[in-house]
Design a protein around this motif. Structure first.
Motif, PDB file in Angstrom:
ATOM      1  N   PHE A  19      70.047  72.519  49.366  1.00 51.10           N
ATOM      2  CA  PHE A  19      69.741  71.107  49.160  1.00 51.10           C
ATOM      3  C   PHE A  19      68.361  70.829  49.728  1.00 51.10           C
ATOM      4  O   PHE A  19      68.097  71.083  50.907  1.00 51.10           O
ATOM      5  CB  PHE A  19      70.787  70.230  49.852  1.00 51.10           C
ATOM      6  N   TRP A  20      67.469  70.288  48.900  1.00 54.55           N
ATOM      7  CA  TRP A  20      66.093  70.004  49.282  1.00 54.55           C
ATOM      8  C   TRP A  20      65.838  68.502  49.222  1.00 54.55           C
ATOM      9  O   TRP A  20      66.488  67.779  48.471  1.00 54.55           O
ATOM     10  CB  TRP A  20      65.113  70.712  48.357  1.00 54.55           C
ATOM     11  N   ILE A  21      64.883  68.066  50.009  1.00 53.13           N
ATOM     12  CA  ILE A  21      64.465  66.662  50.003  1.00 53.13           C
ATOM     13  C   ILE A  21      62.987  66.608  49.659  1.00 53.13           C
ATOM     14  O   ILE A  21      62.166  67.334  50.230  1.00 53.13           O
ATOM     15  CB  ILE A  21      64.717  66.011  51.377  1.00 53.13           C
ATOM     16  N   LEU A  22      62.661  65.758  48.684  1.00 50.36           N
ATOM     17  CA  LEU A  22      61.270  65.511  48.293  1.00 50.36           C
ATOM     18  C   LEU A  22      61.051  64.016  48.399  1.00 50.36           C
ATOM     19  O   LEU A  22      61.584  63.248  47.593  1.00 50.36           O
ATOM     20  CB  LEU A  22      61.019  66.011  46.864  1.00 50.36           C
ATOM     21  N   ARG A  23      60.299  63.596  49.405  1.00 50.09           N
ATOM     22  CA  ARG A  23      60.174  62.168  49.645  1.00 50.09           C
ATOM     23  C   ARG A  23      58.807  61.841  50.225  1.00 50.09           C
ATOM     24  O   ARG A  23      58.145  62.701  50.815  1.00 50.09           O
ATOM     25  CB  ARG A  23      61.268  61.698  50.604  1.00 50.09           C
ATOM     26  N   PRO A  24      58.374  60.572  50.075  1.00 52.17           N
ATOM     27  CA  PRO A  24      57.111  60.168  50.689  1.00 52.17           C
ATOM     28  C   PRO A  24      57.233  60.121  52.199  1.00 52.17           C
ATOM     29  O   PRO A  24      58.317  59.867  52.740  1.00 52.17           O
ATOM     30  CB  PRO A  24      56.869  58.762  50.107  1.00 52.17           C
ATOM     31  N   MET A  69      68.434  72.967  38.342  1.00 51.82           N
ATOM     32  CA  MET A  69      68.256  72.041  39.449  1.00 51.82           C
ATOM     33  C   MET A  69      68.786  70.677  39.058  1.00 51.82           C
ATOM     34  O   MET A  69      68.489  70.175  37.975  1.00 51.82           O
ATOM     35  CB  MET A  69      66.766  71.932  39.834  1.00 51.82           C
ATOM     36  N   HIS A  70      69.568  70.082  39.961  1.00 50.36           N
ATOM     37  CA  HIS A  70      70.081  68.734  39.736  1.00 50.36           C
ATOM     38  C   HIS A  70      69.432  67.792  40.741  1.00 50.36           C
ATOM     39  O   HIS A  70      69.248  68.149  41.906  1.00 50.36           O
ATOM     40  CB  HIS A  70      71.601  68.703  39.891  1.00 50.36           C
ATOM     41  N   ARG A  71      69.098  66.573  40.302  1.00 49.95           N
ATOM     42  CA  ARG A  71      68.412  65.614  41.160  1.00 49.95           C
ATOM     43  C   ARG A  71      69.311  64.411  41.434  1.00 49.95           C
ATOM     44  O   ARG A  71      70.068  63.981  40.569  1.00 49.95           O
ATOM     45  CB  ARG A  71      67.132  65.110  40.504  1.00 49.95           C
ATOM     46  N   VAL A  72      69.198  63.863  42.632  1.00 45.52           N
ATOM     47  CA  VAL A  72      69.837  62.596  42.965  1.00 45.52           C
ATOM     48  C   VAL A  72      68.802  61.732  43.672  1.00 45.52           C
ATOM     49  O   VAL A  72      67.993  62.224  44.456  1.00 45.52           O
ATOM     50  CB  VAL A  72      71.081  62.781  43.868  1.00 45.52           C
ATOM     51  N   ASN A  73      68.805  60.441  43.348  1.00 43.96           N
ATOM     52  CA  ASN A  73      67.931  59.512  44.044  1.00 43.96           C
ATOM     53  C   ASN A  73      68.490  59.248  45.436  1.00 43.96           C
ATOM     54  O   ASN A  73      69.696  59.072  45.610  1.00 43.96           O
ATOM     55  CB  ASN A  73      67.819  58.193  43.275  1.00 43.96           C
ATOM     56  N   LEU A  74      67.610  59.228  46.423  1.00 44.33           N
ATOM     57  CA  LEU A  74      68.015  58.914  47.782  1.00 44.33           C
ATOM     58  C   LEU A  74      67.819  57.421  48.004  1.00 44.33           C
ATOM     59  O   LEU A  74      66.685  56.938  47.990  1.00 44.33           O
ATOM     60  CB  LEU A  74      67.185  59.721  48.790  1.00 44.33           C
ATOM     61  N   TYR A  75      68.905  56.716  48.142  1.00 40.64           N
ATOM     62  CA  TYR A  75      68.826  55.260  48.302  1.00 40.64           C
ATOM     63  C   TYR A  75      68.536  54.936  49.768  1.00 40.64           C
ATOM     64  O   TYR A  75      69.356  54.404  50.499  1.00 40.64           O
ATOM     65  CB  TYR A  75      70.118  54.603  47.821  1.00 40.64           C
ATOM     66  N   GLY A 118      66.778  63.954  46.186  1.00 41.27           N
ATOM     67  CA  GLY A 118      67.517  65.104  46.666  1.00 41.27           C
ATOM     68  C   GLY A 118      67.581  66.117  45.541  1.00 41.27           C
ATOM     69  O   GLY A 118      67.891  65.772  44.400  1.00 41.27           O
ATOM     70  N   LEU A 119      67.252  67.370  45.815  1.00 46.49           N
ATOM     71  CA  LEU A 119      67.220  68.422  44.805  1.00 46.49           C
ATOM     72  C   LEU A 119      68.269  69.470  45.155  1.00 46.49           C
ATOM     73  O   LEU A 119      68.201  70.082  46.224  1.00 46.49           O
ATOM     74  CB  LEU A 119      65.835  69.083  44.749  1.00 46.49           C
ATOM     75  N   ILE A 120      69.244  69.637  44.270  1.00 42.43           N
ATOM     76  CA  ILE A 120      70.278  70.654  44.466  1.00 42.43           C
ATOM     77  C   ILE A 120      69.885  71.860  43.628  1.00 42.43           C
ATOM     78  O   ILE A 120      69.911  71.811  42.390  1.00 42.43           O
ATOM     79  CB  ILE A 120      71.659  70.132  44.067  1.00 42.43           C
ATOM     80  N   VAL A 121      69.493  72.923  44.296  1.00 43.56           N
ATOM     81  CA  VAL A 121      68.970  74.119  43.619  1.00 43.56           C
ATOM     82  C   VAL A 121      70.035  75.205  43.635  1.00 43.56           C
ATOM     83  O   VAL A 121      70.581  75.539  44.693  1.00 43.56           O
ATOM     84  CB  VAL A 121      67.680  74.620  44.304  1.00 43.56           C
ATOM     85  N   THR A 122      70.341  75.739  42.473  1.00 43.81           N
ATOM     86  CA  THR A 122      71.279  76.848  42.351  1.00 43.81           C
ATOM     87  C   THR A 122      70.660  77.921  41.461  1.00 43.81           C
ATOM     88  O   THR A 122      69.716  77.667  40.712  1.00 43.81           O
ATOM     89  CB  THR A 122      72.615  76.385  41.746  1.00 43.81           C
ATOM     90  N   GLY A 123      71.204  79.129  41.544  1.00 44.09           N
ATOM     91  CA  GLY A 123      70.733  80.211  40.684  1.00 44.09           C
ATOM     92  C   GLY A 123      69.362  80.740  41.037  1.00 44.09           C
ATOM     93  O   GLY A 123      68.704  81.387  40.223  1.00 44.09           O
ATOM     94  N   ARG A 124      68.895  80.469  42.261  1.00 43.10           N
ATOM     95  CA  ARG A 124      67.566  80.938  42.676  1.00 43.10           C
ATOM     96  C   ARG A 124      67.696  81.527  44.078  1.00 43.10           C
ATOM     97  O   ARG A 124      67.448  80.868  45.083  1.00 43.10           O
ATOM     98  CB  ARG A 124      66.564  79.783  42.644  1.00 43.10           C
ATOM     99  N   ASP A 125      68.114  82.789  44.125  1.00 40.24           N
ATOM    100  CA  ASP A 125      68.384  83.424  45.408  1.00 40.24           C
ATOM    101  C   ASP A 125      67.128  83.645  46.231  1.00 40.24           C
ATOM    102  O   ASP A 125      67.138  83.518  47.452  1.00 40.24           O
ATOM    103  CB  ASP A 125      69.088  84.769  45.201  1.00 40.24           C
ATOM    104  N   MET A 126      66.028  84.008  45.561  1.00 36.28           N
ATOM    105  CA  MET A 126      64.778  84.291  46.275  1.00 36.28           C
ATOM    106  C   MET A 126      63.643  83.548  45.585  1.00 36.28           C
ATOM    107  O   MET A 126      63.419  83.716  44.388  1.00 36.28           O
ATOM    108  CB  MET A 126      64.484  85.788  46.307  1.00 36.28           C
ATOM    109  N   PRO A 127      62.909  82.705  46.310  1.00 37.86           N
ATOM    110  CA  PRO A 127      61.822  81.943  45.690  1.00 37.86           C
ATOM    111  C   PRO A 127      60.579  82.791  45.470  1.00 37.86           C
ATOM    112  O   PRO A 127      60.378  83.819  46.116  1.00 37.86           O
ATOM    113  CB  PRO A 127      61.558  80.839  46.715  1.00 37.86           C
TER     114      PRO A 127
END
Length: 302
Positions: A111-116, A1-7, A14-23
């Motif tokens: 692409f996932w978003i984790l935010r307040p 998983m790679h993360r980017v700050n949302l300005y 922002g969470l870029i998830v790869t290699g996880r076909d089924m949670p």
């Protein structure tokens, strides 16, 4: 998983998830408006949409387990200053790490978003589902947009709730974690049942972090390919920055900010993905009858 700050004004990741076909924690569906929420080797929730789409009947089995570990009081007091943007960011990074390490949450490729998020007051009052284990989420009018706990909220005098009530009075109570699920037109409480009970008992508004899918790889191949290429480029630039190259450090910061701006412009929430119930309608009916025969009979009679 790679993360980017949302300005953005509210911050977030922002969470870029790869290699996880089924949670590990996932929605499954079958014909006739049948739903279920599954964890490995356990069934957490059953759902049945009203025949005229007026709402959805749900039944919690009591088997749900949070993908996050228990939060220690000393950890909560170390995250300061409470309620600030930096405070939310630190908790967002911590929750993201736990979700990634445990592999027990709802994250799958995309692409996932984790935010307040500051929810409307009714979300955690009138539209907070208090009925347990069976409940009905009413979609009539403007929809539901409430919060559905996956376990029964504990009593205000329970030992863990008392400990969290002290944190609430000290204004260091960690945020609760909600998962925005379009199939319910609202939120599932995936971590923080005791913290929510404590906040309600103390009459304070709980801090909230919302996890939502922002882009579905089946819909947005081009954007995700661009994201993967950017991450690869950023990794190479960061390697040069680690070697002490000042120009590479500036380039890495510029790339991160540019990409975060793109992420911030994406829709805040996409449609929650669901997988088919293996065995279809018969399998769903069989599982529902084994854990909630009375509930199943009632929803079939509507």
């Amino acid at each position: 998983m790679h993360r980017v700050n949302l300005y953005a004004a509210t911050g977030g990741l922002g969470l870029i998830v790869t290699g996880r076909d089924m949670p590990a924690l996932r929605l499954e569906v079958a014909s006739g408006g049948r739903m279920l929420l599954r964890q490995p080797s356990r069934l957490a929730l059953l759902g049945k949409v009203h025949r005229w789409n007026y709402g959805v009947h749900v039944y919690r089995t009591g088997e749900y387990l949070s993908p996050l570990p228990p939060l220690r009081a000393d950890h909560a007091r170390q995250v300061t200053p409470p309620g600030s943007a930096a405070w939310f960011d630190r908790w967002a990074h911590q929750f993201a790490s736990w979700l990634d390490d445990a592999g027990a949450g709802p994250l799958h490729n995309g692409f996932w978003i984790l935010r307040p998020r500051r929810l409307p007051p009714y979300c955690l009052r009138d539209d907070l589902t208090q009925d347990y284990p069976a409940a009905y989420l009413d979609w009539l009018g403007e929809g539901w947009n409430g919060v559905l706990p996956l376990r029964q909220l504990p009593d205000a005098n329970a030992a863990r709730v008392k400990a969290y009530r002290r944190q609430a009075r000290e204004q260091v109570l960690p945020p609760i974690l909600l998962w925005s699920v379009s199939g319910f037109d609202g939120y599932l409480l995936i971590d923080g049942h005791c913290r929510l009970a404590a906040a309600l008992a103390e009459g304070v508004e709980p801090s909230v972090l919302v996890l939502a899918i922002g882009s579905d790889p089946e819909v947005d191949h081009e954007w995700l390919n661009h994201a993967a290429a950017h991450v690869e480029l950023l990794d190479r630039v960061n390697e040069q920055a680690v070697r002490g190259r000042a120009d590479a450090l500036l380039a890495a910061d510029a790339l991160t900010r540019r990409f975060a701006d793109v992420c911030a412009d994406l829709p805040q929430e996409g449609r929650t993905r669901a997988w088919p119930v293996r065995g279809g309608v018969r399998a769903w009916d069989r599982q529902a009858a084994s854990v909630a025969r009375g509930w199943l009979a009632n929803v079939k009679e509507e």
